[in-house]
Design a protein around this motif. Sequence first.
Motif, PDB file in Angstrom:
ATOM      1  N   UNK A   1       0.871  -1.264  -0.290  1.00  0.00           N
ATOM      2  CA  UNK A   1       0.118  -0.176   0.086  1.00  0.00           C
ATOM      3  C   UNK A   1       1.312   1.430  -0.224  1.00  0.00           C
ATOM      4  N   UNK A   2       0.423   2.440  -0.958  1.00  0.00           N
ATOM      5  CA  UNK A   2       1.901   3.669  -0.872  1.00  0.00           C
ATOM      6  C   UNK A   2       0.697   4.206  -0.850  1.00  0.00           C
ATOM      7  N   UNK A   3       0.509   5.532  -0.230  1.00  0.00           N
ATOM      8  CA  UNK A   3      -0.127   6.536   0.193  1.00  0.00           C
ATOM      9  C   UNK A   3       0.522   7.551  -0.411  1.00  0.00           C
ATOM     10  N   UNK A   4       0.157   8.670  -0.239  1.00  0.00           N
ATOM     11  CA  UNK A   4       0.574  10.513  -0.480  1.00  0.00           C
ATOM     12  C   UNK A   4       0.047  10.911   0.545  1.00  0.00           C
ATOM     13  N   UNK A   5       0.852  11.392   1.218  1.00  0.00           N
ATOM     14  CA  UNK A   5       1.235  12.721   2.176  1.00  0.00           C
ATOM     15  C   UNK A   5       2.468  13.477   2.051  1.00  0.00           C
TER      16      UNK A   5
ATOM     17  N   UNK B   1       7.157  12.055   0.637  1.00  0.00           N
ATOM     18  CA  UNK B   1       6.165  12.465   0.913  1.00  0.00           C
ATOM     19  C   UNK B   1       5.270  10.920   0.754  1.00  0.00           C
ATOM     20  N   UNK B   2       5.415   9.870  -0.437  1.00  0.00           N
ATOM     21  CA  UNK B   2       4.780   8.524  -0.146  1.00  0.00           C
ATOM     22  C   UNK B   2       5.071   8.252   1.527  1.00  0.00           C
ATOM     23  N   UNK B   3       4.132   7.432   2.062  1.00  0.00           N
ATOM     24  CA  UNK B   3       4.693   6.228   2.786  1.00  0.00           C
ATOM     25  C   UNK B   3       3.981   4.530   2.145  1.00  0.00           C
TER      26      UNK B   3
END
Length: 141
Positions: free
Chosen positions: A48-52, A119-121
Amino acid sequence: MSLIQRNNPFDLDRFFDNFLAPPSSNNEMGSFFAPRVDIRDKDDHYEITAELPGVNKEDIHVHVKDGVLTLEAESSQTQQEEKEGRVIRQERRYGRYLRSFDLGGDVHDDDINAAFKDGVLTLTAPKVKQEEPQPRRIEIQ
């Protein structure tokens, strides 16, 4: 190149962002934002990659409870930015990010790993190996 205004009906990002959102007087500054994610099913794990964007690593909290993985983060506008000049247009989001995923029974909760860069988790959730039933010979008496 021309910009499409944010409240324009042809702005597809906004259409899909708010399609299922509950009605409110100010959706953009609601109680939280759902970060954009990609979920990949790899052979032995889920990724799972999330933009933060604009979030510090210290402001990210990931936890698992009852098979539900929850991602929480907070991004705030600095005092310096608030004091300088008049805002003509603001598209960057500040506030609380929240997203939850039901992992089901095929993930090892204890072995989930997280990494944060640029910035990517990225979360890696190993799958539980499914034991295939082995045929067993039954003796006839």
